[in-house]
Design a protein around this motif. Sequence first.
Motif, short mmCIF file in Angstrom:
data_model
loop_
_atom_site.label_atom_id
_atom_site.label_comp_id
_atom_site.label_asym_id
_atom_site.label_seq_id
_atom_site.Cartn_x
_atom_site.Cartn_y
_atom_site.Cartn_z
N ALA A 127 -9.43 -37.40 16.06
CA ALA A 127 -10.70 -36.94 16.61
C ALA A 127 -10.54 -36.53 18.07
O ALA A 127 -11.05 -35.49 18.51
CB ALA A 127 -11.76 -38.02 16.47
N ALA A 128 -9.81 -37.33 18.83
CA ALA A 128 -9.62 -37.03 20.26
C ALA A 128 -8.83 -35.75 20.47
O ALA A 128 -8.97 -35.08 21.50
CB ALA A 128 -8.94 -38.21 20.96
N ALA A 129 -7.98 -35.41 19.49
CA ALA A 129 -7.16 -34.21 19.63
C ALA A 129 -7.92 -32.95 19.22
O ALA A 129 -7.37 -31.85 19.33
CB ALA A 129 -5.89 -34.35 18.78
N GLY A 130 -9.14 -33.11 18.72
CA GLY A 130 -9.90 -31.94 18.32
C GLY A 130 -9.56 -31.46 16.92
O GLY A 130 -9.82 -30.31 16.57
N TYR A 131 -8.98 -32.34 16.09
CA TYR A 131 -8.61 -31.94 14.74
C TYR A 131 -9.79 -32.01 13.77
O TYR A 131 -9.61 -31.84 12.55
CB TYR A 131 -7.46 -32.82 14.23
CG TYR A 131 -6.17 -32.62 15.01
CD1 TYR A 131 -5.90 -31.42 15.67
CD2 TYR A 131 -5.22 -33.64 15.11
CE1 TYR A 131 -4.73 -31.24 16.38
CE2 TYR A 131 -4.05 -33.45 15.82
CZ TYR A 131 -3.81 -32.26 16.46
OH TYR A 131 -2.64 -32.09 17.17
N GLY A 132 -10.97 -32.30 14.28
CA GLY A 132 -12.15 -32.36 13.42
C GLY A 132 -13.23 -33.17 14.10
O GLY A 132 -12.94 -33.97 15.00
N MET B 1 -9.03 -29.18 23.89
CA MET B 1 -10.15 -29.47 22.99
C MET B 1 -10.94 -28.20 22.67
O MET B 1 -11.53 -28.08 21.63
CB MET B 1 -11.09 -30.49 23.63
CG MET B 1 -10.55 -31.88 23.70
SD MET B 1 -10.51 -32.67 22.08
CE MET B 1 -12.28 -32.90 21.79
N THR B 6 -8.70 -26.39 14.26
CA THR B 6 -9.03 -26.57 12.85
C THR B 6 -9.23 -25.22 12.19
O THR B 6 -9.69 -24.27 12.80
CB THR B 6 -10.31 -27.39 12.67
OG1 THR B 6 -11.38 -26.72 13.33
CG2 THR B 6 -10.15 -28.76 13.26
N TYR B 131 0.51 -36.61 22.50
CA TYR B 131 0.61 -38.07 22.45
C TYR B 131 2.03 -38.56 22.68
O TYR B 131 2.30 -39.76 22.53
CB TYR B 131 0.07 -38.59 21.12
CG TYR B 131 -1.42 -38.33 20.93
CD1 TYR B 131 -2.27 -38.24 22.02
CD2 TYR B 131 -1.97 -38.20 19.66
CE1 TYR B 131 -3.63 -38.00 21.85
CE2 TYR B 131 -3.33 -37.97 19.49
CZ TYR B 131 -4.15 -37.87 20.59
OH TYR B 131 -5.50 -37.65 20.42
#
Lengths: 394, 394
Positions: A127-132, B1, B6, B131
């Motif tokens: 979530a923090a990485a912007g993957y959704g 971000m 996605t 990361y």
Amino acid sequence: MNRRITQGKQSLLFCDAPYIVSAASVAGSKEAEGPLGKLFDITNEDDLFGAQTWEEAESTMQKEACVLALGKARVEAEDIRYLFGGDLLRQGIATSMGVEGLQIPMFGLYGACSTSGEALALAAMSAAAGYGKYMLAVTSSHFGSAEKEFRFPLGYANQRPLSAHWTVTGSGAFLVAAADTELPRRAAADTATENFAPRRAAGDTVKEETAPHGAEGGIEKEKAAPRMSHVRIAGVTVGKIVDYGLKDSQNMGACMAPAAMDTIVQNFEDTGYTEADYDRIITGDLGCIGQSILFDLVRGKGYDIRRKHLDCGMTVFDRERQDTHAGGSGCGCAAVTLASFILPRIESGEWKRVLFVPTGALLSTVSFNEGASVPGIAHGIILEHREPDEEKGE
Amino acid sequence: MNRRITQGKQSLLFCDAPYIVSAASVAGSKEAEGPLGKLFDITNEDDLFGAQTWEEAESTMQKEACVLALGKARVEAEDIRYLFGGDLLRQGIATSMGVEGLQIPMFGLYGACSTSGEALALAAMSAAAGYGKYMLAVTSSHFGSAEKEFRFPLGYANQRPLSAHWTVTGSGAFLVAAADTELPRRAAADTATENFAPRRAAGDTVKEETAPHGAEGGIEKEKAAPRMSHVRIAGVTVGKIVDYGLKDSQNMGACMAPAAMDTIVQNFEDTGYTEADYDRIITGDLGCIGQSILFDLVRGKGYDIRRKHLDCGMTVFDRERQDTHAGGSGCGCAAVTLASFILPRIESGEWKRVLFVPTGALLSTVSFNEGASVPGIAHGIILEHREPDEEKGE
């Protein structure tokens, strides 16, 4: 990418920390009689949950926990980008069968009883990485399926040493949202807090007047603007395998305590926090034996966490009254305790910062029978209470 | 971000796509006699790899594969931020015991034979998110331990239907680096290509003149600037559980083909690519029965991948000569094929874009005995050849 996220050797502190926006817990009959009994969303007098086998029962709990967590936040399964889930059974079958119906792209995990930490860490990282926008983390365990998997079928009436744990029958699910997510509009004034409230009133029956999936607040209440919860995942400390050479699978607290110490001390070193910076440091299922070992090991590293420590395995059961020996354990133990007991206290602001450290013992019947030792692993999740004003100030 | 990552319902296309900078494969004696035999880094005539049990042997393979992948890139274990690993055994014990010695913070995974895709997806997601510089992905399977886990111990000389697969004895490890990582200096001109070359010369003995961990190039060679590899992970399509209700655990190709179709078609829909945009679409271990089902299912969705399709399970063994029935399978099947056969072709530019789709059948002996169906899952990894010039142009 350019903002500093990695911290020390094993930790991440998120720039745009994601939030846990709802949580749900489903638990068995023994757990319902325990100290947290009234806090669970769903409990069932029949630990089969209407299924034919313990494994199916465990899958049912997982599915119910997921559906409930989604329903509380008014989020649909199809809006969840990825699901991170696991359980104790061979080939993670409780999770495969449990979440299949949700049709969410999924990552199957195995970290023994630390899996709730592993799932929350990966959900937060994604979530923090912007993957959704939304990620779902879910874990479960079941006393019946775990006894069959690791020890003996219940029908054998096997005796247990006092150092043994009692596997929690339960599942916890957690909806994680990216920091900038606008939650769906819903029908209550201070809605987010209710995402962590138990679905049922005190007592065994589900309140009839609640909306499907247990969302609180009738339609007659005023429509309110969506609000983020107050619980953010500020960071994680990913654990490594720690092996002190112990081989007693009936004393898992001792096997896992070194891993818990390792992750807690690493978290302190990576982040600069100490026990003074946390309101609580909460391990997964060390039980009373593991707890005393943990205190000794941590003291050996120059820290004293005794006044801040809780253990989910010692919280979920009443040791004296319920005859659960060293305490509760299982992927569901830390998960249902987090969902029902810990998160509401962070949401309300009673606790401002908590280090949640689910602990796992890495063994199988095969490795045990072949004489291998039982190493441990523990993952640390930094949970913080956050007021909306604090966000704006950043 | 704020940059779009996605893509569609299940896919991610990375802004700063990470690279696979080295890979290593360790395989058993039957695999050594197969079509890829000369391409593996290490093979062993004794499938016990010096251990006492099949499980220990599998752990040894994992450890060797990890150490080799690190050694090829001249990267130390302590420089790896997180490890993502898994295997087929109950409670993932081959991985726990295998990677313990490396002391890398780790996430244990279970996705049946799709685990190499799951591990690569999470490693790429973590590296692309900043990361950490380096992530390690590793999976394994072993014929001896898998037969014991899922069917019968080898000593029973159990007979197998022609639809059955032969579990690959092997482990593959992959070092994934963030896009902006400066690789360590090393002693060869075009170093990165050698990170995908087999450690050994043709034949069974390891070349004595190679450096520890199989790095090529003697110290007398000229020092060259570090170079990134040419293999980047451009994106991933995370699979969901697909269940067509099949219950025959001895025909796993049929059980997994629907999941492979689902992920491949979803990848097309999410990314806008079709079979024309890929040089190869490579599934994990469908075998010959699963492959023909996959072709039919994909054609039903309006695509024809027949001319682009390869299956690792059909590549790793010679079906006629080696009597492996439907083909190879296991967490190690796709992993060793990727490390030894696929990556060198992408590195050299022979293939510009490959969709790598490891496939898994989600069952356990317990679920099978209780009459549950065998759903499948498949994860898609988009691998692209990338020249250094192309990077600069972005």
